[in-house]
Design a protein around this motif. Structure first.
Motif, PDB file in Angstrom:
ATOM      1  N   SER A   1      -9.121  19.047  20.648  1.00  0.00           N
ATOM      2  CA  SER A   1      -7.975  18.821  21.530  1.00  0.00           C
ATOM      3  C   SER A   1      -6.752  18.460  20.697  1.00  0.00           C
ATOM      4  N   GLU A   2      -5.613  18.845  21.205  1.00  0.00           N
ATOM      5  CA  GLU A   2      -4.351  18.555  20.539  1.00  0.00           C
ATOM      6  C   GLU A   2      -4.016  17.084  20.744  1.00  0.00           C
ATOM      7  N   PRO A   3      -3.449  16.422  19.725  1.00  0.00           N
ATOM      8  CA  PRO A   3      -3.075  15.026  19.904  1.00  0.00           C
ATOM      9  C   PRO A   3      -1.912  14.891  20.890  1.00  0.00           C
ATOM     10  N   THR A   4      -1.905  13.771  21.580  1.00  0.00           N
ATOM     11  CA  THR A   4      -0.829  13.521  22.537  1.00  0.00           C
ATOM     12  C   THR A   4       0.422  13.066  21.788  1.00  0.00           C
ATOM     13  N   ASP A   5       1.516  13.004  22.505  1.00  0.00           N
ATOM     14  CA  ASP A   5       2.781  12.559  21.908  1.00  0.00           C
ATOM     15  C   ASP A   5       2.671  11.129  21.386  1.00  0.00           C
ATOM     16  N   VAL A   6       1.992  10.274  22.139  1.00  0.00           N
ATOM     17  CA  VAL A   6       1.864   8.872  21.737  1.00  0.00           C
ATOM     18  C   VAL A   6       1.055   8.770  20.448  1.00  0.00           C
ATOM     19  N   GLU A   7      -0.020   9.561  20.356  1.00  0.00           N
ATOM     20  CA  GLU A   7      -0.835   9.537  19.139  1.00  0.00           C
ATOM     21  C   GLU A   7      -0.029  10.023  17.928  1.00  0.00           C
ATOM     22  N   LEU A   8       0.751  11.067  18.122  1.00  0.00           N
ATOM     23  CA  LEU A   8       1.585  11.564  17.027  1.00  0.00           C
ATOM     24  C   LEU A   8       2.612  10.525  16.589  1.00  0.00           C
ATOM     25  N   LEU A   9       3.233   9.854  17.544  1.00  0.00           N
ATOM     26  CA  LEU A   9       4.223   8.824  17.199  1.00  0.00           C
ATOM     27  C   LEU A   9       3.574   7.658  16.457  1.00  0.00           C
ATOM     28  N   LYS A  10       2.362   7.260  16.870  1.00  0.00           N
ATOM     29  CA  LYS A  10       1.665   6.178  16.170  1.00  0.00           C
ATOM     30  C   LYS A  10       1.339   6.590  14.736  1.00  0.00           C
ATOM     31  N   GLU A  11       0.928   7.845  14.560  1.00  0.00           N
ATOM     32  CA  GLU A  11       0.605   8.329  13.218  1.00  0.00           C
ATOM     33  C   GLU A  11       1.852   8.343  12.332  1.00  0.00           C
ATOM     34  N   ILE A  12       2.971   8.782  12.886  1.00  0.00           N
ATOM     35  CA  ILE A  12       4.232   8.793  12.134  1.00  0.00           C
ATOM     36  C   ILE A  12       4.626   7.369  11.758  1.00  0.00           C
ATOM     37  N   ARG A  13       4.483   6.439  12.705  1.00  0.00           N
ATOM     38  CA  ARG A  13       4.814   5.024  12.442  1.00  0.00           C
ATOM     39  C   ARG A  13       3.964   4.475  11.305  1.00  0.00           C
ATOM     40  N   ASP A  14       2.660   4.763  11.366  1.00  0.00           N
ATOM     41  CA  ASP A  14       1.758   4.256  10.338  1.00  0.00           C
ATOM     42  C   ASP A  14       2.079   4.860   8.966  1.00  0.00           C
ATOM     43  N   LEU A  15       2.397   6.167   8.944  1.00  0.00           N
ATOM     44  CA  LEU A  15       2.753   6.815   7.676  1.00  0.00           C
ATOM     45  C   LEU A  15       4.038   6.237   7.100  1.00  0.00           C
ATOM     46  N   LEU A  16       5.022   6.000   7.961  1.00  0.00           N
ATOM     47  CA  LEU A  16       6.280   5.410   7.485  1.00  0.00           C
ATOM     48  C   LEU A  16       6.056   3.992   6.965  1.00  0.00           C
ATOM     49  N   ALA A  17       5.229   3.230   7.648  1.00  0.00           N
ATOM     50  CA  ALA A  17       4.942   1.864   7.199  1.00  0.00           C
ATOM     51  C   ALA A  17       4.198   1.890   5.870  1.00  0.00           C
ATOM     52  N   ALA A  18       3.247   2.795   5.731  1.00  0.00           N
ATOM     53  CA  ALA A  18       2.502   2.899   4.467  1.00  0.00           C
ATOM     54  C   ALA A  18       3.426   3.337   3.334  1.00  0.00           C
ATOM     55  N   GLN A  19       4.316   4.270   3.641  1.00  0.00           N
ATOM     56  CA  GLN A  19       5.257   4.745   2.622  1.00  0.00           C
ATOM     57  C   GLN A  19       6.196   3.618   2.211  1.00  0.00           C
ATOM     58  N   GLN A  20       6.651   2.837   3.182  1.00  0.00           N
ATOM     59  CA  GLN A  20       7.563   1.730   2.870  1.00  0.00           C
ATOM     60  C   GLN A  20       6.831   0.662   2.049  1.00  0.00           C
ATOM     61  N   ASN A  21       5.588   0.356   2.367  1.00  0.00           N
ATOM     62  CA  ASN A  21       4.805  -0.616   1.596  1.00  0.00           C
ATOM     63  C   ASN A  21       4.565  -0.108   0.181  1.00  0.00           C
ATOM     64  N   HIS A  22       4.317   1.179   0.040  1.00  0.00           N
ATOM     65  CA  HIS A  22       4.089   1.774  -1.288  1.00  0.00           C
ATOM     66  C   HIS A  22       5.355   1.678  -2.139  1.00  0.00           C
ATOM     67  N   GLN A  23       6.504   1.935  -1.525  1.00  0.00           N
ATOM     68  CA  GLN A  23       7.767   1.852  -2.270  1.00  0.00           C
ATOM     69  C   GLN A  23       8.037   0.407  -2.677  1.00  0.00           C
ATOM     70  N   THR A  24       7.722  -0.550  -1.839  1.00  0.00           N
ATOM     71  CA  THR A  24       7.933  -1.959  -2.152  1.00  0.00           C
ATOM     72  C   THR A  24       7.044  -2.369  -3.321  1.00  0.00           C
ATOM     73  N   VAL A  25       5.794  -1.910  -3.323  1.00  0.00           N
ATOM     74  CA  VAL A  25       4.872  -2.245  -4.404  1.00  0.00           C
ATOM     75  C   VAL A  25       5.350  -1.616  -5.707  1.00  0.00           C
ATOM     76  N   VAL A  26       5.811  -0.378  -5.663  1.00  0.00           N
ATOM     77  CA  VAL A  26       6.291   0.302  -6.861  1.00  0.00           C
ATOM     78  C   VAL A  26       7.526  -0.396  -7.400  1.00  0.00           C
TER      79      VAL A  26
END
Length: 144
Positions: free
Chosen positions: A109-134
């Motif tokens: 099944s295709e992911p819903t809009d809410v699931e996609l937005l949560k995934e984008i949020r998590d990726l952005l948060a992980a990317q921001q944490n990675h940049q802070t650590v670097v």
């Protein structure tokens, strides 16, 4: 090669076109004979003693005759042909398509809009944490 040909034939557009050609050629004569020999006399019966049945002559010329019986006959022809097409060709094809779909497993099944937005949020948060650590481990630009 045969599987591709079978898939081509089972497509909706090809079947629809083939049905139209077959019905037009094969059943046209049968329907015309039926309406000319059975329906037209019944329509003319309601037209009274007039030879033309349900028609009106507007002028003195034969070209001014409005033949309602011919219109009714054409409508009956259409209904007969449409019924034959539906019950002999369309309905069985729909049943075949339903049976084929029952044998297929549903895909993921295709992911819903809410699931996609949560995934984008998590990726952005992980990317921001990675940049802070670097940035904090960078010797040239230590954070104060």
């Amino acid at each position: 090669m045969l599987k591709g040909f079978k898939d081509f034939l089972m497509r909706g557009n090809v079947i629809d076109l083939a049905v139209a050609v077959v019905i037009g050629a094969a059943f046209g004569a049968i329907v015309t004979a039926f309406t000319a020999n059975i329906i037209n006399p019944l329509v003319a019966l309601f037209g009274g003693n007039n030879v033309n049945g349900l028609s009106v002559q507007l002028g003195k010329s034969d070209k001014t005759i409005m033949d309602f019986g011919a219109l009714i006959t054409a409508c009956i022809n259409f209904l007969i042909v449409a019924a034959v097409v539906y019950f002999v060709f369309v309905l069985p094809m729909n049943k075949i398509k339903e049976r084929r779909k029952k044998g297929e497993e549903p895909g993921p099944s295709e992911p819903t809009d809410v699931e996609l937005l949560k995934e984008i949020r998590d990726l952005l948060a992980a990317q921001q944490n990675h940049q802070t650590v670097v940035q904090s481990t960078d010797v040239r630009n230590p954070k104060v």
